[in-house]
Design an enzyme around this catalytic site. Structure first.
Site, PDB file in Angstrom:
ATOM      1  N   GLY A 138      39.061  41.696 -13.804  1.00  0.00           N
ATOM      2  CA  GLY A 138      37.759  41.909 -14.142  1.00  0.00           C
ATOM      3  C   GLY A 138      37.293  43.300 -13.824  1.00  0.00           C
ATOM      4  O   GLY A 138      36.349  43.784 -13.850  1.00  0.00           O
ATOM      5  N   ASP A 195      38.335  35.903 -14.334  1.00  0.00           N
ATOM      6  CA  ASP A 195      38.223  36.903 -13.307  1.00  0.00           C
ATOM      7  C   ASP A 195      39.196  36.760 -12.266  1.00  0.00           C
ATOM      8  O   ASP A 195      38.809  36.158 -11.347  1.00  0.00           O
ATOM      9  CB  ASP A 195      36.937  37.536 -12.979  1.00  0.00           C
ATOM     10  CG  ASP A 195      37.142  38.948 -12.315  1.00  0.00           C
ATOM     11  OD1 ASP A 195      38.080  39.155 -11.951  1.00  0.00           O
ATOM     12  OD2 ASP A 195      35.977  39.223 -12.047  1.00  0.00           O
ATOM     13  N   ASP A 201      43.758  42.590 -11.074  1.00  0.00           N
ATOM     14  CA  ASP A 201      42.096  42.428 -11.194  1.00  0.00           C
ATOM     15  C   ASP A 201      41.967  42.251 -12.904  1.00  0.00           C
ATOM     16  O   ASP A 201      41.734  43.583 -13.544  1.00  0.00           O
ATOM     17  CB  ASP A 201      41.400  43.189 -10.559  1.00  0.00           C
ATOM     18  CG  ASP A 201      39.943  42.951 -10.867  1.00  0.00           C
ATOM     19  OD1 ASP A 201      39.403  41.558 -11.235  1.00  0.00           O
ATOM     20  OD2 ASP A 201      39.080  43.687 -10.575  1.00  0.00           O
TER      21      ASP A 201
END
Length: 469
Positions: free
Chosen positions: A106, A296, A104
């Site tokens: 993000g 993201d 990830d």
């Protein structure tokens, strides 16, 4: 203890090792990690509505955080639940044990479910600190809040390996409580690939330790993600593409990589959106910081300002704003092939109509993959997830900090929709290691990740094929 309040669920893309992770896809100088994608279960219109509502709420909550030698490595990904999430594999401890984790960009923390986990941890690989001779308990509490739930545990340090790289003292969280449904087997946790400034643990992320120490041949990491959402007979797990560290795989893209500098102090991977076209017509978008977009991998769809999303669908005849759980989304005639393209200052990158179409909710009406998102505060106005990233080869550069995109090669495109065995997680030999900086401290962060069945909108995880570690 975990909060008893209901938390919004979000979407994840899960990646596992895949058959496509053959040596032919990896330069001789490096190693590759295959990604695996899990098949999408049959969902009713009501289930899609609930998912869409949760995705929007979760994303809102999330954005409301000593080198031995230089080398390269590849992690093959697994595509889970028809592009809902992608996951990869890391190895932790001595002896090393493999764990499937969401990759990830993000977020910035590494955490896995601990053997002492009492809730939300069934049917997955669990970390056992008593079985690792190199584990060090930091005795600091860890608590991370996601839009869809929460995870709590304790910070520790241990050897973490991935794609042939090793950090002997990586800070991570051994989680003992997880909101029910946050982890979907076979995923045991999450590996954040954002910057340290947004880490709940305050620890230096695994990737940043490697990049800053010079362990990588080049200070870059890159993704190629497969598409299965428009396929037939899709399995729960399919080859998901690849994640590379220290190099870019030239067999997976064509032409040059267009790098755009991050305009802020690194936190999320942020780029200003320069232009947006729909059906050939230009859409007016705000400039300056109002155009900032978080790139993201952990988000499935694309969220943006209400006024711009309304303008997008105004270009699509027959489109209508959603109601109820579909509030913030739009429907449009399924017979319409919607062509959207986005530029972040360089080329305009087209999004396939197959990715624009989130799902079909009636015999004639479909839901679009762009939705209204009000992040608030200092968070970026746009969250650009896998709806876009499946259409490009994406590169995240440490120094100078930038995000780059390139057109996918025929080799990469040919992987879309091809059913094959997902990559298998195995422990590989370490070719380079780096020592992490100090970590630990206050830990509380928000994140949009966490839909139990990993819907398409907000969460991507990448499974690393440790065989290529």
């Amino acid at each position: 203890m975990l909060s008893s309040s209901t938390l919004a669920l979000s979407c994840l893309l899960i990646v596992s090792p895949n058959v496509f992770a053959a040596p032919s896809l990896v330069p001789a100088a490096g190693q590759s990690i295959p990604l695996v994608r899990r098949a999408q279960p049959e969902r009713t219109v009501a289930e899609w509505e609930t998912w869409a509502k949760n995705e929007r709420e979760v994303l809102t909550a999330k954005y409301g955080g000593n080198m031995e030698k230089r080398s390269t490595g590849t992690n093959l990904l697994t595509n889970q639940n028809a592009d809902s999430s992608y996951f990869g594999t890391v190895a932790i401890g001595t002896p090393p044990v493999s764990f499937n984790v969401i990759l990830d960009t993000g977020s910035s923390d590494l955490w896995v479910a601990d053997q002492a986990c009492t809730t939300g941890c069934s049917k997955i690989q669990l970390y056992d600190d008593l079985s690792s001779s190199t584990f060090h308990n930091l005795s600091e509490p860890f608590n991370i809040q996601y839009g869809s739930g929460a995870a709590e545990g304790t910070l520790g340090q241990d050897i973490v390996q991935m794609a042939g790289f090793s950090v002997p003292n990586q800070v991570f969280a051994a989680v003992t409580q997880v909101t029910s449904g946050l982890l979907e087997p076979p995923v045991s946790g999450l590996l954040g690939l954002g910057w340290q400034s947004i880490a709940s643990s305050k620890a230096t992320p695994f990737w940043q330790t490697l990049a800053s120490s010079g362990a990588w041949s080049d200070p870059v990491m890159a993704f190629q993600l497969t598409r299965f959402m428009n396929g037939s007979n899709v399995n729960t797990e399919e080859p998901g593409g690849s994640f590379t560290m220290g190099f870019v795989n030239s067999s997976l893209y064509t032409g040059s990589i267009d790098y755009q500098a991050i305009p802020t102090v690194p936190s999320y991977w942020i780029l200003p959106m320069a232009s947006l076209t729909v059906q050939g017509s230009s859409i007016s978008i705000p400039s300056g910081s109002s155009s900032y977009s978080a790139i993201d991998t952990g988000t499935t769809l694309i969220g943006g300002p209400s006024s711009v999303i309304q303008s997008i669908f105004a270009q699509i005849p027959g489109s209508q704003p959603g109601t109820g759980n579909w509030q913030g989304y739009y429907t449009y005639p399924c017979t319409t092939a919607v062509n959207v393209a986005i530029s972040f200052g360089g080329p305009s990158w087209p999004i396939s109509p197959a990715d624009f179409q989130l799902t079909k909710i009636s015999s004639s009406q479909c839901v679009g993959a762009f939705f209204e998102l009000n992040t608030g505060g200092t968070a970026p106005n746009w969250i650009v997830g896998d709806t876009f990233l499946k259409n490009v080869y994406s590169v995240f550069r440490y120094n100078p900090a930038a995000v780059g995109f390139a057109a996918l090669s025929n080799t990469a495109i040919a992987m879309n929709g091809v059913n094959a065995a997902p990559p298998s997680a195995t422990i590989g030999s370490v070719s380079a290691s780096a020592t992490a900086g100090t970590g630990g401290g206050s830990n509380s962060a928000s994140h949009r990740w966490g839909v139990p069945w990993a819907p398409l909108v907000g969460g991507i995880s990448i499974a690393v094929g440790a065989a290529w570690m």
